[in-house]
Design an enzyme around this catalytic site. Sequence first.
Site, mmCIF file in Angstrom:
data_model
loop_
_atom_site.group_PDB
_atom_site.id
_atom_site.type_symbol
_atom_site.label_atom_id
_atom_site.label_comp_id
_atom_site.label_asym_id
_atom_site.label_seq_id
_atom_site.Cartn_x
_atom_site.Cartn_y
_atom_site.Cartn_z
ATOM 1 C CD GLU A 153 -9.804 6.334 -22.638
ATOM 2 O OE1 GLU A 153 -9.948 7.219 -22.061
ATOM 3 O OE2 GLU A 153 -10.636 5.643 -23.311
ATOM 4 C CB ILE A 212 -11.954 7.112 -32.224
ATOM 5 C CG1 ILE A 212 -12.357 7.124 -30.560
ATOM 6 C CG2 ILE A 212 -12.975 8.024 -32.759
ATOM 7 C CD1 ILE A 212 -11.483 8.236 -30.019
ATOM 8 C CG ASP A 213 -12.069 3.450 -28.315
ATOM 9 O OD1 ASP A 213 -11.671 4.637 -28.444
ATOM 10 O OD2 ASP A 213 -13.148 3.179 -27.532
ATOM 11 N NE ARG A 244 4.235 22.622 -17.736
ATOM 12 C CZ ARG A 244 5.169 22.777 -16.704
ATOM 13 N NH1 ARG A 244 5.833 21.924 -16.195
ATOM 14 N NH2 ARG A 244 5.956 24.045 -16.472
ATOM 15 C CB THR A 286 -24.328 0.478 -30.397
ATOM 16 O OG1 THR A 286 -23.933 1.702 -29.489
ATOM 17 C CG2 THR A 286 -25.529 0.950 -31.090
HETATM 18 O O1 F6P Z 1 -15.230 4.505 -27.257
HETATM 19 C C1 F6P Z 1 -15.066 5.695 -27.756
HETATM 20 C C2 F6P Z 1 -14.541 6.577 -26.532
HETATM 21 O O2 F6P Z 1 -13.964 7.941 -27.010
HETATM 22 C C3 F6P Z 1 -13.548 6.205 -25.688
HETATM 23 O O3 F6P Z 1 -12.317 6.120 -26.260
HETATM 24 C C4 F6P Z 1 -13.505 6.729 -24.530
HETATM 25 O O4 F6P Z 1 -13.024 6.134 -23.158
HETATM 26 C C5 F6P Z 1 -14.867 6.985 -24.129
HETATM 27 O O5 F6P Z 1 -15.602 6.893 -25.561
HETATM 28 C C6 F6P Z 1 -15.423 8.464 -23.585
HETATM 29 O O6 F6P Z 1 -16.825 8.265 -23.465
HETATM 30 P P1 F6P Z 1 -17.507 9.827 -23.179
HETATM 31 O O7 F6P Z 1 -18.114 10.457 -24.510
HETATM 32 O O8 F6P Z 1 -18.873 9.266 -22.560
HETATM 33 O O9 F6P Z 1 -16.751 10.596 -22.274
#
Ligand code: F6P
Length: 381
Positions: free
Chosen positions: A235, A139-140, A278, A118
Amino acid sequence: MPGTIGILTGGGDAPGLNAVIRAVVTTAIGQYGMRVIGIEHGFEGLLGETQTHELTTADVRGLLPRGGTILGTRNRGRFVDRDSNGRAIRVDALYHEATENLRRLGIDALVVLGGEGTLAIAQEFGRLGIPVVGVPKTIDNDLACTELTFGFITALDIATDALDRLHTTAESHDRVMILEVMGRNTGWIALHSGIAGGADVILIPEIPFTMQSVADRIRARDEAGSNFSIIVAAEGAIETGHDLIYQDTGDPLHAPRLGGIGSYCQRNLEALTGKETRTVVLGHLQRGGRPNAFDRMLATNYGTCAVRAVVEGKQSVMVALQAGDVITVPIYQAIANVKTVPPNGQLVRTARDTGISFGAPDEAQHHRPNSKSGETVSACG
Ligand code: F6P
């Protein structure tokens, strides 16, 4: 002094967006007698018929604790297109249309709440002569030039609470529990929550792991009498010699979306250790809902400082937290590089010193005092 501010929220939502909107509106109107126009659905609201509405102090009442964004947001809008090599290209006609609409709406300056994507669009508006002030949201926590983005600490609280809950069920069943957290290509959420939540293994993109090292740690814990293990996996974590793992969206035209590292580790670790395993994918729970007290405070501080930056005539800057103070930095610096976890930084060492493994093949070295890999670490304090 600009008379009218336009405000918009772009990219994925984060706890604290509404708190920033509230701070911008109350400061701009209450302190400087300005008008504030809310632009809906990110920059998309500036196209076509335009989707905007004036925000009054009454509109922002009660917004401090509310999650999401009252303005709506868009993750991948029309402002960035890709060439045949996948490189981002600017769609000039859309910028022209949007700047014309800004003039027509009487908007003199923009306050843009967003992450790197953005803010890259905001930077282009700055180049076209629109005064822009960015507010670091994600949040990252992966934006450069700022120690914290708002939303990150709330996401940590949620991930840490999840780890606390996984501990009791893991221990009751003698299981391995894997928590997959967000963070795109950085490991900030995994590292911080892993330390706060007492994980045994943290997997982050900045430190490639091997499945064997993770399995070794699980076995060592079993041999020491702890028959359960907690793993937090970002992730974007990468196994040495392998590629990133993406979700199967079923749509080849869809932009790739990270996800699946948890279940991938589950399959492989079950095979290597024979232990029941799990996976929990925390997903958008990390983004939804109320911001915590810290994020409400940070969002409010960022919002008021952004208005002051507009009033002072600053252009193409982002408010940023450095050494406890909110300052402004050029947007281009904030978006030049993603802020990643230093693999030899103090927090990684703290994690290792408290017995947390990163699944690195040379993990044992890191536990030896004065080891080579430890030499680059700055002393505490
Ligand atoms: O950038 C914030 C975030 O939540 C990332 O941590 C994640 O990979 C992505 O956005 C997920 O995006 P979406 O809301 O498009 O699934």
